[in-house]
Design a protein around this motif. Structure first.
Motif, mmCIF file in Angstrom:
data_model
loop_
_atom_site.group_PDB
_atom_site.id
_atom_site.type_symbol
_atom_site.label_atom_id
_atom_site.label_comp_id
_atom_site.label_asym_id
_atom_site.label_seq_id
_atom_site.Cartn_x
_atom_site.Cartn_y
_atom_site.Cartn_z
ATOM 1 N N ASP A 73 0.815 -1.218 0.000
ATOM 2 C CA ASP A 73 0.000 0.000 0.000
ATOM 3 C C ASP A 73 0.849 1.270 0.000
ATOM 4 O OD1 ASP A 73 -2.515 -1.384 0.087
ATOM 5 O OD2 ASP A 73 -2.195 -1.709 2.240
ATOM 6 N N MET A 97 -0.516 7.851 -8.983
ATOM 7 C CA MET A 97 -0.003 8.176 -7.656
ATOM 8 C C MET A 97 -0.879 9.239 -6.989
ATOM 9 S SD MET A 97 4.077 8.130 -8.535
ATOM 10 C CE MET A 97 4.612 8.832 -6.971
ATOM 11 N N ARG A 98 -1.239 10.273 -7.740
ATOM 12 C CA ARG A 98 -2.091 11.334 -7.181
ATOM 13 C C ARG A 98 -3.476 10.796 -6.806
ATOM 14 N NH1 ARG A 98 0.314 14.389 -11.080
ATOM 15 N NH2 ARG A 98 -1.423 14.149 -12.531
ATOM 16 N N LEU A 99 -4.086 10.030 -7.709
ATOM 17 C CA LEU A 99 -5.431 9.508 -7.458
ATOM 18 C C LEU A 99 -5.481 8.566 -6.259
ATOM 19 C CD1 LEU A 99 -6.704 8.793 -11.090
ATOM 20 C CD2 LEU A 99 -7.442 10.636 -9.560
ATOM 21 N N SER A 100 -4.418 7.800 -6.071
ATOM 22 C CA SER A 100 -4.396 6.815 -4.982
ATOM 23 C C SER A 100 -3.722 7.341 -3.712
ATOM 24 C CB SER A 100 -3.685 5.542 -5.439
ATOM 25 O OG SER A 100 -2.338 5.840 -5.764
ATOM 26 N N LYS A 101 -3.171 8.557 -3.794
ATOM 27 C CA LYS A 101 -2.460 9.169 -2.661
ATOM 28 C C LYS A 101 -1.258 8.334 -2.208
ATOM 29 C CE LYS A 101 -6.491 11.734 -1.024
ATOM 30 N NZ LYS A 101 -7.280 11.608 -2.218
ATOM 31 N N VAL A 102 -0.585 7.733 -3.177
ATOM 32 C CA VAL A 102 0.646 6.976 -2.920
ATOM 33 C C VAL A 102 1.811 7.866 -3.349
ATOM 34 C CG1 VAL A 102 1.996 4.964 -3.649
ATOM 35 C CG2 VAL A 102 -0.440 4.719 -3.161
ATOM 36 N N SER A 103 2.794 8.026 -2.482
ATOM 37 C CA SER A 103 3.839 9.017 -2.753
ATOM 38 C C SER A 103 5.072 8.486 -3.485
ATOM 39 C CB SER A 103 4.278 9.681 -1.452
ATOM 40 O OG SER A 103 4.807 8.722 -0.567
ATOM 41 N N LEU A 124 6.102 11.956 -4.969
ATOM 42 C CA LEU A 124 5.200 13.122 -4.878
ATOM 43 C C LEU A 124 5.311 13.752 -3.505
ATOM 44 C CD1 LEU A 124 1.896 11.916 -6.558
ATOM 45 C CD2 LEU A 124 3.673 13.345 -7.523
#
Length: 124
Positions: A73, A97-103, A124
Protein backbone atom coordinates in the motif's frame (compact mmCIF):
# COMPACT_ATOMS: atom_id res chain seq x y z
CA UNK A 1 7.58 -0.73 8.76
CA UNK A 2 10.37 -0.65 6.19
CA UNK A 3 11.63 2.66 4.83
CA UNK A 4 10.78 3.77 1.32
CA UNK A 5 14.45 3.39 0.37
CA UNK A 6 14.52 -0.21 1.62
CA UNK A 7 11.30 -1.10 -0.21
CA UNK A 8 12.55 0.59 -3.39
CA UNK A 9 15.87 -1.26 -3.12
CA UNK A 10 14.09 -4.62 -2.68
CA UNK A 11 11.79 -3.94 -5.63
CA UNK A 12 14.72 -3.01 -7.86
CA UNK A 13 16.53 -6.18 -6.81
CA UNK A 14 13.49 -8.28 -7.67
CA UNK A 15 13.21 -6.55 -11.06
CA UNK A 16 16.91 -7.23 -11.75
CA UNK A 17 16.42 -10.92 -10.92
CA UNK A 18 13.39 -11.20 -13.23
CA UNK A 19 15.15 -9.37 -16.07
CA UNK A 20 18.31 -11.43 -15.60
CA UNK A 21 16.35 -14.69 -15.95
CA UNK A 22 13.94 -13.65 -18.71
CA UNK A 23 15.76 -10.96 -20.67
CA UNK A 24 14.01 -8.35 -22.83
CA UNK A 25 11.36 -8.97 -25.46
CA UNK A 26 8.48 -10.62 -23.60
CA UNK A 27 4.99 -9.33 -22.90
CA UNK A 28 4.44 -7.04 -19.94
CA UNK A 29 2.18 -9.67 -18.33
CA UNK A 30 5.05 -12.18 -18.11
CA UNK A 31 7.27 -9.72 -16.27
CA UNK A 32 4.37 -8.76 -14.00
CA UNK A 33 3.67 -12.35 -12.95
CA UNK A 34 7.33 -13.04 -12.24
CA UNK A 35 7.82 -9.78 -10.34
CA UNK A 36 4.76 -10.55 -8.20
CA UNK A 37 6.28 -13.95 -7.41
CA UNK A 38 9.67 -12.46 -6.49
CA UNK A 39 8.20 -9.75 -4.26
CA UNK A 40 5.86 -12.09 -2.44
CA UNK A 41 8.72 -14.52 -1.93
CA UNK A 42 10.61 -11.86 0.05
CA UNK A 43 7.56 -10.99 2.15
CA UNK A 44 5.81 -8.08 0.46
CA UNK A 45 2.07 -7.66 0.12
CA UNK A 46 1.52 -7.32 -3.63
CA UNK A 47 -1.74 -6.37 -5.31
CA UNK A 48 -1.79 -6.92 -9.06
CA UNK A 49 -4.08 -5.03 -11.48
CA UNK A 50 -5.68 -3.14 -8.60
CA UNK A 51 -8.76 -1.19 -9.64
CA UNK A 52 -8.42 2.58 -9.29
CA UNK A 53 -11.76 4.40 -9.29
CA UNK A 54 -11.86 7.99 -10.47
CA UNK A 55 -13.34 10.53 -8.08
CA UNK A 56 -15.00 13.54 -9.68
CA UNK A 57 -16.72 15.77 -7.16
CA UNK A 58 -19.08 13.48 -5.27
CA UNK A 59 -19.15 10.87 -8.02
CA UNK A 60 -16.92 7.78 -8.06
CA UNK A 61 -16.46 6.25 -11.49
CA UNK A 62 -15.07 2.86 -12.32
CA UNK A 63 -13.34 4.07 -15.48
CA UNK A 64 -11.28 0.91 -15.91
CA UNK A 65 -8.02 2.31 -14.52
CA UNK A 66 -5.76 -0.35 -13.05
CA UNK A 67 -2.55 -0.06 -11.08
CA UNK A 68 -0.15 -2.71 -12.39
CA UNK A 69 1.31 -3.44 -8.94
CA UNK A 70 0.73 -1.92 -5.51
CA UNK A 71 3.35 -2.93 -2.95
CA UNK A 72 2.50 -2.81 0.78
CA UNK A 73 0.00 0.00 0.00
CA UNK A 74 3.05 2.29 -0.30
CA UNK A 75 4.55 1.93 -3.78
CA UNK A 76 3.01 1.84 -7.24
CA UNK A 77 4.84 0.01 -10.01
CA UNK A 78 3.87 0.75 -13.58
CA UNK A 79 5.28 -1.91 -15.90
CA UNK A 80 6.12 -1.55 -19.56
CA UNK A 81 7.78 -3.63 -22.23
CA UNK A 82 8.33 -1.03 -24.94
CA UNK A 83 11.13 0.17 -27.21
CA UNK A 84 11.47 3.33 -25.13
CA UNK A 85 9.54 5.06 -22.40
CA UNK A 86 7.43 8.05 -23.44
CA UNK A 87 6.29 11.10 -21.47
CA UNK A 88 2.76 9.65 -21.40
CA UNK A 89 4.03 6.67 -19.38
CA UNK A 90 5.40 9.03 -16.73
CA UNK A 91 2.16 11.04 -16.76
CA UNK A 92 0.15 7.84 -16.29
CA UNK A 93 2.20 6.80 -13.25
CA UNK A 94 2.06 10.27 -11.68
CA UNK A 95 -1.72 10.41 -12.19
CA UNK A 96 -2.15 7.00 -10.56
CA UNK A 97 0.00 8.18 -7.66
CA UNK A 98 -2.09 11.33 -7.18
CA UNK A 99 -5.43 9.51 -7.46
CA UNK A 100 -4.40 6.82 -4.98
CA UNK A 101 -2.46 9.17 -2.66
CA UNK A 102 0.65 6.98 -2.92
CA UNK A 103 3.84 9.02 -2.75
CA UNK A 104 6.38 6.61 -4.32
CA UNK A 105 6.17 5.19 -7.81
CA UNK A 106 8.47 3.16 -10.04
CA UNK A 107 8.17 3.11 -13.81
CA UNK A 108 9.82 -0.04 -15.16
CA UNK A 109 10.55 -0.90 -18.77
CA UNK A 110 11.71 -4.49 -19.13
CA UNK A 111 12.47 -4.17 -22.84
CA UNK A 112 16.04 -2.94 -22.24
CA UNK A 113 19.43 -4.62 -22.37
CA UNK A 114 20.38 -3.41 -18.90
CA UNK A 115 17.55 -3.20 -16.36
CA UNK A 116 19.37 -0.43 -14.53
CA UNK A 117 18.38 1.83 -17.44
CA UNK A 118 14.77 0.64 -17.35
CA UNK A 119 13.75 1.89 -13.91
CA UNK A 120 12.65 5.43 -13.07
CA UNK A 121 11.70 6.49 -9.54
CA UNK A 122 9.15 9.22 -8.80
CA UNK A 123 8.18 10.82 -5.49
CA UNK A 124 5.20 13.12 -4.88
Amino acid sequence: MKSYNTISYDIRGAAFRVHSKLGPGLLESAYEACLVYELRKIGYKVESQKSLPLSYGEVYLDAGYRIDLLIDDLVIIELKSVKELQDIHTAQLLTYMRLSKVSLGLLMNFNVRNMQHGIKRYVL
